[in-house]
Each structure stands twice: as C-alpha cells, then as structure tokens.
Design a protein around this motif. Sequence first.
Motif, PDB file in Angstrom:
ATOM      1  N   THR A 282       1.212   7.311  -6.210  1.00  0.00           N
ATOM      2  CA  THR A 282       0.252   8.414  -6.288  1.00  0.00           C
ATOM      3  C   THR A 282       0.972   9.750  -6.171  1.00  0.00           C
ATOM      4  O   THR A 282       0.707  10.690  -6.929  1.00  0.00           O
TER       5      THR A 282
ATOM      6  N   PHE B 171       0.841  -1.192   0.000  1.00  0.00           N
ATOM      7  CA  PHE B 171       0.000   0.000   0.000  1.00  0.00           C
ATOM      8  C   PHE B 171       0.879   1.247   0.000  1.00  0.00           C
ATOM      9  O   PHE B 171       0.593   2.230  -0.695  1.00  0.00           O
TER      10      PHE B 171
ATOM     11  N   THR C 162       1.404  -1.510  11.526  1.00  0.00           N
ATOM     12  CA  THR C 162       1.354  -0.666  10.333  1.00  0.00           C
ATOM     13  C   THR C 162       0.656   0.647  10.672  1.00  0.00           C
ATOM     14  O   THR C 162       0.418   1.465   9.795  1.00  0.00           O
TER      15      THR C 162
ATOM     16  N   SER D 112      -0.668   4.714   9.260  1.00  0.00           N
ATOM     17  CA  SER D 112      -1.134   4.945   7.897  1.00  0.00           C
ATOM     18  C   SER D 112      -1.297   3.664   7.098  1.00  0.00           C
ATOM     19  O   SER D 112      -2.030   3.637   6.129  1.00  0.00           O
ATOM     20  N   GLY D 113      -0.606   2.602   7.493  1.00  0.00           N
ATOM     21  CA  GLY D 113      -0.629   1.398   6.684  1.00  0.00           C
ATOM     22  C   GLY D 113       0.383   1.430   5.551  1.00  0.00           C
ATOM     23  O   GLY D 113       0.469   0.481   4.792  1.00  0.00           O
ATOM     24  N   TRP D 114       1.148   2.519   5.430  1.00  0.00           N
ATOM     25  CA  TRP D 114       2.118   2.617   4.332  1.00  0.00           C
ATOM     26  C   TRP D 114       3.431   1.927   4.677  1.00  0.00           C
ATOM     27  O   TRP D 114       4.193   1.564   3.808  1.00  0.00           O
TER      28      TRP D 114
ATOM     29  N   LEU E 172       2.116   1.908  -3.446  1.00  0.00           N
ATOM     30  CA  LEU E 172       1.079   2.522  -4.287  1.00  0.00           C
ATOM     31  C   LEU E 172       0.885   3.990  -3.915  1.00  0.00           C
ATOM     32  O   LEU E 172       0.657   4.848  -4.774  1.00  0.00           O
ATOM     33  N   TYR E 173       0.986   4.271  -2.620  1.00  0.00           N
ATOM     34  CA  TYR E 173       0.876   5.659  -2.169  1.00  0.00           C
ATOM     35  C   TYR E 173       2.005   6.493  -2.778  1.00  0.00           C
ATOM     36  O   TYR E 173       1.781   7.608  -3.260  1.00  0.00           O
TER      37      TYR E 173
END
Lengths: 317, 655
Positions: free
Chosen positions: A44, A37, A163, A166-168, A40-41
């Motif tokens: 972005t 994730f 995580t 943010s989960g990043w 992917l961030y």
Amino acid sequence: MRRWFQRRWQNALTRRHPPAPVVTLRHNRIYVLPTMFGALYAATAVLVLIGAINYQLSLAYLFAFVLIGLGHAALLQSYRNLLKLELHALVAEPVFAGDTAHFPVALANTGKPPRRALSVSLHGQPASWVESVPRDDATIARLPVATTGRGWLGMPTLRIDTTYPSGWCKAWSYANLDARCLVYPRPEDDPPPYHGQHGDQGQRRVHGDDDFAGLRNYVPGDMPRQIAWKQFARLDTLLVRQDERHEGHAWLFDWHALPELGTEARLSRLTAWIIAAEANGDRYALALPGSTLPRGNGPAHRHACLQALALFDRMTP
Amino acid sequence: MSDTLPGRALYTLIAALLMALLPHLLTLPPWLALLIVAVPLWRASLVYRGKTLPPRWLRYVLMLALLALVFWQFRTLIGRSGGVAMLVSLIAIKLLETHSRRDAAVLTLLGYFAAGALFLVSQSFWMLLWALATAVALTTQLMAWQRRTDHYEPDEAWRALRMLAEAAPVVILLFLLFPRLSGPLWSMPEDRNGASSGLSDVMSPGSFTNLALDDSPAFRVSFDGKAPPVSTMYWRGPVFERFDGRNWQQLHDDAGVRPTAIAVGPTLSYSMLMEPSERSWLLALDLPVRWPAHSRLTSRFQLVADAPLAQRRRLDIVSSPFWHASEPDGVLRRNLVLPASGNPQARALARQWQQLPAAARVDAAQQWLRAGKFSYSLSPPLLPGPDPIDDLLFTTREGFCEHYAGAFVFLMRAAGVPARVVGGYLGGERNAGGDYWLVRQADAHAWTEVWLAERGWQRVDPTAAVAPNRINQGLAQSVTNAARLPGVLRNEAPWLRELRQHWDATVFQWNRWVIGYDAQRQMQLLNRLGIDALASAAFIGWFAALVLALLLGYGLAQRWRNRPPPRDAAMRCWLRFVAKLERAGIAAQPGEAPSSLAHRAAALLPAHREALEAIAASYLAARYREDPAALAELRTRVKQLQLTVGRAKQSGKEQ
C-alpha cells in the motif's frame, strides 16, 4: 531426517537460551519479521508512492514515507512489546500421566508501557493468550503440555509471540525456564478393589493398635476395652478411645505382592489404589523395592506415595 | 480466539475510514456523497442493534448500483476524480460485508490508500494534518483488534502518536533523499473540470477590472540577490495582437521565422511558486534566458509550460532585463493591422503624428494621454457603442488598464508604429519577514509594446501616463474608487498587515520547501552537500552515514536507558571482594544481602571470619551511611584479604 533437524534446532535454541528460573527477554534474544499483513501494508505504501510520483504530489511522497516510517515504528513497537519482559517459572501442580500438565509462568512487566496481546506456548503445544500485562504488574499464564510417561517433566522451550500493536510485524523470543512438573503414573482404569477378599493381591490389611486418634462420648454397644478409664476417673464421664480402625482401615500396598504384572502396570495399579484409598479416607502404607512409606493419609502422604511411584526406577533429573 | 471483529473495533474502524473519506466526499456531488456516507452509518447501526448483515445478493446489487452511479456521474472509473469516487464507494461497500478481522485488514489498507489520495484534493498544510490524523486513527483501531477484546484502551491513541513521532527521522530522511523523478510515470486521463482563474486569454473591456477585486495569490517570487525596482516588475503573460474592434486576442501561429533575441547586461535569477491556474502561462520577467524543463519560450517571448498548471509549481528562472530582438517583417506587418473601419476620431488623431519619427510618435501619444485628464477607475462606464475607443478617449475619459492599453495600441497602429498589448501582472507586495514578493490576481495588468526599428520592442505602459502611482505604489493608491477593493488591498491597520504577512510568509515557506520540493530542489540541496548526482558514491556515502547515525543514536539511547545504576566507590570495593570470594569458590547468589554472603563465607572459611564480617559491616556503613572512615577500612580490608583457594572450593560445592 526432519526429526533430526528439529532436535538440532532445539539444541541450538537451548544453547542460545540457557535455562534459568527467571528469564528476562533481552534485545539479542528477540526476533522480528514482517507478517503477510505487513507485506500488504508495504505494498500500500508503495502504491501511494507511485501515485505521488505520477501526479507529482510532494505531500503524497511525504505521506508514503510516513506510512513507511509507521511500519518501521511498528517493528520497534512489537520488539519493545517483548523487550525486558521477565518470565518467572512458578511451581507446577503434579498431574497423572496422560493428563495435561500446566506450567504456570508469571510474565512480569517492569517497564512503563503495558504489554499487550502476547501468545505464549511451550514447544509443540497449544498457545495461551495473555491479553495484557499492565505496568509494574505481572500476569500468570498457565501453559499446557500433554503428558505421556511418568516422572519429572522438564518445561519445554517456551516461545512468546506478539503482533501488537499493528499486526504488520511478528516479534518472538524463546526462553528455557528451569522448571519441572511431576507426572504421577497413570492410574489403572478399572483396578480390582484394594480391599478385595484375597490377601495376596498386593494389599494387606494392617491391624492398628496404638493408633490413638481422639475421644468421643460413649454410646451403648462400645466395647469395654475401648473406654478411656483414666479420663473417666478424672472427669466422671464415659469416653471412648477412638482409633483409626473404626473410621477407616489401614492397608499396605505392596509392590512385591503383584508379581504377575509388569513394572508400569504395577505402578498404575498401586496409583489407582492410593487414589481410591485416599478417597475412602483409609490409611495406607506403600512398599516398593528399596523403600517403604509408613502408614498415613492426607494430601501430603498421598503426594509422597505418588511421587515415589512416579520416580520409581527413574533417575532424578 | 475467534476471527470475528469486536463491535467497538468496528466502530473505530468506521470512524477512521470516514476521516479518510471526508475530504474526498466534499469534492463529490452532494447526492453521491450522502449516498456513500449512508452505507457505513447503516453498517454501524446494524452492529449497534445486533442485527446481521444484509444478504449477499443485496450487497452485490448495492455495489453495482453505486458503481453505476459513479460511472454515470464521471463517465469513467479511472483517472483522478472517477478513480477517487470509485475508491470511496468501494470502501463504503466493503464495510457492508466486513465481519472478520481479514476484511478489517483489507479495509484498513484501503483507508491508508484513501488517506494518501487526499493530496489529490489539496496539498495544503491542513490537509497534511488531516491525513496524519487519519493515519493515527487507522493505526489506533488496528491495535484494538490485535488485542482481540471488545473495549477501548485510551493509551493506544497515544501509542499511535508516539509511533508517528518515532517515524519522523525516517520520514525526513526519505523525503529529503528519496530520488525525485521530474515527470509522471504515465499520463492518466486528465479531467479539465477546474475552472481557470486569473488572466483570461481574451482581453475585453472589464476583464482586468474583475481581477482587481480578487485578492487571491497568483504567485510568489523570491529573488537571488537584490530585487529589481517594483516599477520594473512586469510579469509577462499572454500577448494580444488581433483586434476585432472590441476584443483583443492572441495569435498562435508563428510567421514562419522565429524572432531572435539577444540578452545583454546583468541578469536576474529568481524562483517563482505558481499557484495552480489550469493555464500553462508562466509569468516571467522580460527576457527569460534560462527556464525549467517542460516549458518553452514562445515567439512572443512568453514562457509557457508544456501542460496546464493543475498543481502548485515551483520554477527557477533567470531573466535579462536588457535585451534586443529582431523580428521578422511578417510579424511587424500583423502588428499594424486594424479593423477596416470604426473609431474615426482616434484614427484622425493618430494621423496627425504620422510625419514624426517613430519614437516621437510614441512620445506624442503618451504626452497626449498625460495631458488629457484621464482617470483610472475600477468601475468605468460601459462603452457599448460601435466606436468604443473614441468614446473612451474623447467622451468618458475614464478606464482601467486594459482600456488604455487597447486604445494606445490602436493609436500606435493607426500612426504606423507596430504595437501590441501584453497581459500579465505588475509589481507585487513585498513580505519583509519572508523576503519574497507576493503577486495577487489583483496585480493583473495590461501594457503595450511598440516596435522601433533601431531599438526593437519597447515596453510602453499607457497606464503610467494616466495614473503614475499605479506603477510605483500599487492599485490602492492609484484608482479613484479604492473603497471597492478587498480589504487586504486597501490600506489596513499596520498590525493586521504584519500578522497577515507573517502568515503568508509561513505559507510561502511551506509551499516552497515542502510542496515545491522536487527533483530540482533536491539537486540543489544535494549540491550543497557536495553530491553531484543521485546514486553517486558521495550520495551513497551520505545516505549510509545518515542511516548509521540514526541507528547509532537509537542504540545509544537504548543503552542509556538500560544502563546499570551508577557504582560508587564502596560498591566497587565490594565487587572486588565478591570477585575474590568467587575465585575462592564461593559464588554470590543473585539478590543475596552483603551480611548473609559474609556469614555464609565465614562458615566455609572460619579462619577469615573476623575479616569477612568486618568487610560486610564497613561496606554497609560506607554505602548507606556514607561514612568515609568505613570506606577507608573497607578498602584496606579487601586489599589485605588473602583467601586459600583449594579448601573453600570443596566446601563451596555444597551450596
């Protein structure tokens, strides 16, 4: 080969994280990597940057950098979600081999912000979820370990993951806590009754004579030699001496009386008998090569007997 | 542990996404915006009522329908407005099929992207604030579903704000040093829907009068060094050469040969910040000698950009106020052309001057205007007749700058002097606090140029002959009916003027340094640091040094936060004592009290019992009663303590 690597890895981890009863997660013990994730961030953020370049938008440049900066801050936040978290090993309840042992670990937060969304697991075991450790508080996680053999089970290497926020990024650390759990032998599934007809089945009925336990009121049918005559002389009431024999029986579970079984099978049977005798309220003694436990019952006695069985022929770690 | 998204997390996600979409929606046609907003709201109500999602076919039909509507509206799904409309509809539709954390992750990323695209709508300071607030909201809702629980944690918004604050050094560093490219990577289909404001490309009676009522800024200028007098600030725009009897138009063709201009004397360098105008005109002072890339100087000495200004743009220009041009004959001949007939009175007037030398004809015409009792008015009477110049000069005698400029050029051409009308802006308002000039649309002006063989093009402003105040003191002091002007252009209360100027100065600095921060500005900044190129050794050195400084600062801050409690003198003595014990084989246990350590040591080393207990007692007294005598005793006792090593080591093992 793979197993060899895994063992080397575990050894390396143990060297880097030496066992201690309390482990504080320090900065050089915490590892952080981006997640899928997070990747992917980052993509972005790069897309916004490309848009900024193409449309010559200065503020879009700024915003792309804000996204990158937020990613960096998230990395630090994940890291700080673990930093200086204290892990205290608590006493683990003994279990029977084959059952799941639970190592209780207290996660203590001495810092200001609450720690959230922690996943704690022992090596190769399913993870436990700790939703939150509030400020100046502790939360206890019970970490399962599947057991196979009897004896002392050392606590495997603990891994703690997060995580949050943010989960990043995923931050994780290892800890070797100095804790162990006693694993009793596995009770035999369908053992012969310990009060069987045969006197040679390893249990022997022991006659109790001076096992004076208390007094109760006389009821017709009691034997005269049980009447407490001294008390009758003083109190003018017929009381009856009550001893254990009348509430339950006393048994001797003897290792030597089961010659036809192997070591583990004998231990399993003795374990099963101790559980059954305890459930029936009987008193029991245990004889093992080199040691004997006197008659008794109750949780402490049961534990002492099962511990003797668990550690039979095992070196104490 | 389930993968489904908790309801509250979904509400916050929808709210954050609506924040990212709102400014985009305001640019869409209202019916489309309402349609798109309805989808997330419907989704939220489904969650609220505990209903399941609509069936898959319905979602696909909705998606196709929405995209078809967008295509029907914009005729494209890419580019600026079409692409944004598609992004907005995709986010709305995606919400309809969001039920897992994975979907929410995708949507959150789309939300960040939509927030980044907000600057296509506007690059104002408020839009930046809004985008940052959106980023904080999106980050806050991420935390809710990392927790996997269905409740709000109020501290998470603060945590997201804190993350933003922590991001600041990285953002500033990247913003200043990330290499800026000066052109687009690829050109997207541009949409020309923005109506141009400001100067028009045809000068007809009334076109400048309308602008005089527009107080919006056209551009801002700051001069390097001293500004020239305001009466010479003629910001050159389009040049009007063709007259059809009523309107003045530009000629776009070159007459084969380009004019040559020679700049002489001192130059002026200044930086302009142009507001987007959807036109490519860059309003420079005469005569530009250096100008930015992607722009050029026309044969009419007008500076134009290669592409219309869709965004605010910063320009650094050097001009030379003193210049001399030689013009090919073809151009001069065209600047004598008049319609075959019309305005006989004006022609007759000009014929009287034909015997004079060229320069004297120009003076005579100006003299005639000055003596003629003309008035300068924002609402001159309309001139619908066939001879509008005759009507103006001999009947109504009331007009605005475009009337007088047109009439003057007519007179000059009729008198045989090549002349043309120049449009642009005149003057500006000085902002003392910000040290720059604000030029508004209302400062739009038209003047003329006449050709004198020995001197080249000469600027003549007929308005100066009619209303001299216009040149020196601005519009409000010169027009006869100033009450029609917008408030900011009239004389207002001094405090209000000051407040407005402060605000405008802030906006100017924002536009100049943040919005206008481009490849050129970046280079200026780097040059000031002694770096002459990106990716040079000096640049990499600076960059590495800044990154190292940041890391070091962070490390020191962490160390400071984790520092051990300060140790006083007693504590230091005590630690020496503990070290001595350790050498003797008695290790202090973590958390062991001083007295119990002394007791334990005394049991193992009975010979030193007295000394050990005295040390513990004096340490406690020195540390907690701050007794100086006890401290002195502690010092000497610890110094004198001699422990026999071997014996204690064996007994120490028992522990």
